[in-house]
Scaffold this motif. Sequence first.
Motif, PDB file in Angstrom:
ATOM      1  N   GLY A 131     -12.552   0.360  10.463  1.00 53.77           N
ATOM      2  CA  GLY A 131     -11.903  -1.034   9.842  1.00 53.77           C
ATOM      3  C   GLY A 131     -11.738  -1.967  11.162  1.00 53.77           C
ATOM      4  O   GLY A 131     -11.596  -1.476  12.289  1.00 53.77           O
TER       5      GLY A 131
ATOM      6  N   ALA B 178     -14.043  -2.985   2.326  1.00 50.92           N
ATOM      7  CA  ALA B 178     -13.101  -2.109   2.955  1.00 50.92           C
ATOM      8  C   ALA B 178     -11.616  -2.823   3.181  1.00 50.92           C
ATOM      9  O   ALA B 178     -10.838  -2.610   2.835  1.00 50.92           O
ATOM     10  CB  ALA B 178     -13.284  -1.121   3.975  1.00 50.92           C
ATOM     11  N   ASP B 179     -12.161  -4.160   3.555  1.00 53.15           N
ATOM     12  CA  ASP B 179     -10.977  -5.077   3.864  1.00 53.15           C
ATOM     13  C   ASP B 179     -11.269  -6.568   3.803  1.00 53.15           C
ATOM     14  O   ASP B 179     -11.662  -7.380   4.650  1.00 53.15           O
ATOM     15  CB  ASP B 179     -10.489  -4.751   5.618  1.00 53.15           C
ATOM     16  CG  ASP B 179      -9.401  -5.612   5.950  1.00 53.15           C
ATOM     17  OD1 ASP B 179      -8.842  -6.178   4.796  1.00 53.15           O
ATOM     18  OD2 ASP B 179      -8.997  -5.532   7.153  1.00 53.15           O
TER      19      ASP B 179
ATOM     20  N   HIS C  16      -7.338   0.251  -6.157  1.00 48.62           N
ATOM     21  CA  HIS C  16      -8.191  -0.825  -5.715  1.00 48.62           C
ATOM     22  C   HIS C  16      -8.212  -1.239  -4.458  1.00 48.62           C
ATOM     23  O   HIS C  16      -9.093  -1.366  -3.493  1.00 48.62           O
ATOM     24  CB  HIS C  16      -8.451  -1.901  -6.651  1.00 48.62           C
ATOM     25  CG  HIS C  16      -9.540  -2.777  -6.655  1.00 48.62           C
ATOM     26  ND1 HIS C  16     -10.675  -2.450  -7.013  1.00 48.62           N
ATOM     27  CD2 HIS C  16     -10.000  -4.028  -5.725  1.00 48.62           C
ATOM     28  CE1 HIS C  16     -11.550  -3.115  -6.550  1.00 48.62           C
ATOM     29  NE2 HIS C  16     -11.330  -4.196  -5.719  1.00 48.62           N
ATOM     30  N   ALA C  17      -7.049  -1.270  -3.793  1.00 46.84           N
ATOM     31  CA  ALA C  17      -6.731  -1.618  -2.617  1.00 46.84           C
ATOM     32  C   ALA C  17      -6.711  -0.542  -1.609  1.00 46.84           C
ATOM     33  O   ALA C  17      -7.275  -0.312  -0.478  1.00 46.84           O
ATOM     34  CB  ALA C  17      -5.314  -2.046  -2.389  1.00 46.84           C
ATOM     35  N   ASP C  18      -6.818   0.854  -1.981  1.00 46.11           N
ATOM     36  CA  ASP C  18      -6.865   1.965  -1.230  1.00 46.11           C
ATOM     37  C   ASP C  18      -7.480   3.182  -2.148  1.00 46.11           C
ATOM     38  O   ASP C  18      -6.553   3.958  -2.605  1.00 46.11           O
ATOM     39  CB  ASP C  18      -5.499   2.267  -0.807  1.00 46.11           C
ATOM     40  CG  ASP C  18      -5.440   3.383   0.157  1.00 46.11           C
ATOM     41  OD1 ASP C  18      -6.738   4.092   0.410  1.00 46.11           O
ATOM     42  OD2 ASP C  18      -4.569   3.794   0.790  1.00 46.11           O
TER      43      ASP C  18
ATOM     44  N   HIS D 131       0.629   3.931   2.039  1.00 47.41           N
ATOM     45  CA  HIS D 131       0.767   4.402   3.223  1.00 47.41           C
ATOM     46  C   HIS D 131       1.926   3.511   3.926  1.00 47.41           C
ATOM     47  O   HIS D 131       2.618   3.845   4.880  1.00 47.41           O
ATOM     48  CB  HIS D 131      -0.366   4.430   4.140  1.00 47.41           C
ATOM     49  CG  HIS D 131      -1.520   5.561   3.795  1.00 47.41           C
ATOM     50  ND1 HIS D 131      -1.143   6.772   3.587  1.00 47.41           N
ATOM     51  CD2 HIS D 131      -2.710   5.303   3.199  1.00 47.41           C
ATOM     52  CE1 HIS D 131      -2.118   7.389   3.118  1.00 47.41           C
ATOM     53  NE2 HIS D 131      -3.208   6.732   2.646  1.00 47.41           N
TER      54      HIS D 131
ATOM     55  N   ALA E 118      -8.781   5.888  -1.385  1.00 43.70           N
ATOM     56  CA  ALA E 118      -8.314   7.230  -0.951  1.00 43.70           C
ATOM     57  C   ALA E 118      -6.951   7.718  -1.604  1.00 43.70           C
ATOM     58  O   ALA E 118      -6.986   8.916  -1.583  1.00 43.70           O
ATOM     59  CB  ALA E 118      -8.174   7.060   0.594  1.00 43.70           C
ATOM     60  N   ILE E 119      -6.161   6.845  -2.185  1.00 40.38           N
ATOM     61  CA  ILE E 119      -5.071   7.267  -2.848  1.00 40.38           C
ATOM     62  C   ILE E 119      -5.569   8.380  -3.846  1.00 40.38           C
ATOM     63  O   ILE E 119      -4.547   9.364  -4.025  1.00 40.38           O
ATOM     64  CB  ILE E 119      -4.181   6.128  -3.401  1.00 40.38           C
ATOM     65  CG1 ILE E 119      -3.842   5.228  -2.721  1.00 40.38           C
ATOM     66  CG2 ILE E 119      -3.128   6.569  -4.433  1.00 40.38           C
ATOM     67  CD1 ILE E 119      -3.070   5.951  -1.426  1.00 40.38           C
TER      68      ILE E 119
ATOM     69  N   VAL F  10      -3.418  -0.635  -6.833  1.00 43.32           N
ATOM     70  CA  VAL F  10      -3.026   0.336  -5.931  1.00 43.32           C
ATOM     71  C   VAL F  10      -4.222   0.901  -5.600  1.00 43.32           C
ATOM     72  O   VAL F  10      -4.752   1.042  -4.406  1.00 43.32           O
ATOM     73  CB  VAL F  10      -1.689   1.134  -6.018  1.00 43.32           C
ATOM     74  CG1 VAL F  10      -1.637   2.056  -5.138  1.00 43.32           C
ATOM     75  CG2 VAL F  10      -0.519   0.550  -6.458  1.00 43.32           C
TER      76      VAL F  10
ATOM     77  N   GLY G 242       0.867  -1.252  -0.076  1.00 40.30           N
ATOM     78  CA  GLY G 242      -0.027  -0.116  -0.018  1.00 40.30           C
ATOM     79  C   GLY G 242       0.937   1.311  -0.148  1.00 40.30           C
ATOM     80  O   GLY G 242       2.023   1.101   0.364  1.00 40.30           O
TER      81      GLY G 242
END
Lengths: 188, 188
Positions: free
Chosen positions: B27, B109-110, A108-110, A29, A112-113, A106, A27
Amino acid sequence: MAKPVSPRGLARERVLSAALALFVEHGVHGTSVGMIAERLGVSKAAVYYQFSSKEDIVQEVLRPVVENTSRVIKIAEALPTWEAQRAVVISGLVEMAVGHRQLTAVFHADPAIAQVGSPELRAATDRLRELLEGPDPDPTSRIAITLFFAGVGSVAADPQFADIDDDDLHRALLDLSNRILQPATNTV
Amino acid sequence: MAKPVSPRGLARERVLSAALALFVEHGVHGTSVGMIAERLGVSKAAVYYQFSSKEDIVQEVLRPVVENTSRVIKIAEALPTWEAQRAVVISGLVEMAVGHRQLTAVFHADPAIAQVGSPELRAATDRLRELLEGPDPDPTSRIAITLFFAGVGSVAADPQFADIDDDDLHRALLDLSNRILQPATNTV
């Protein structure tokens, strides 16, 4: 501290490629400039010679998507009808997701990016959604568009499809996208 | 340390409901037993009187989905043809996503939660996917199924659709799911 290599020895492209691989694994972060340097076998100073900050690296990694998105928007906006604009946006988004699978992973996983990494990209994504939705979208259309974005991203990011070549994946996703986004038979 | 309230005053359901709300906001990994206690205005001891650990709370929060999934699998497996099994799985999954939107948001989300939270749930999810794929799925089917899972989850988890009632959202998603999962016209 490791001895810095000659900055000339470290191409910007190598930093960006190592950063992207680490973003996929940990990720955005969870990735530090130190990790990028370690992956390249250089000192942090060598990375900082090329980029002023991690933020700067993130911006550069995202740049191809930002540019591509702006291009798709420009092409779409030049077309006379909403139907034609919409077709360009669908095809352009599928092309981008397939052509930049690592970046898609990237995002898709987050999600917020897009916001953290680049306000420009956030604005472009919002504009793409507007072009897809058209004027005054009903809930059924908004549902289909949300499903389209998440679904295409999820497939392009999924390592189980890594061995499917870009043309075939593009064709399969475009077929699915057209099914999802065809006018609804019943509405919410 | 806050003075513990009488454990009899703290229903298990209240803990589970506070935990789910916090899982949606922060989360599962970002939520502690202390945060759950604080949300309820009780001491950690009061929470620990009802549940042995955070892991125990996660399992209980997931229980409705685990039970529901097992039920869908049993109903599907009792049917004679793959087409009929598949129809039950599609409808069952949509029903679950819509009926448990908050939980869907946590998963969405996870996705690792299914694995961390409950090996039982992981096995059930894998079985659902097998039932959807049928024997010897081609890449085009696997792409459609991946898109279906991610897309339905994403819509059910999206707060912008919170005001659409369950029946309407179920109908819209079922329509989209049938479009996505209908036999492909061309294959990868």
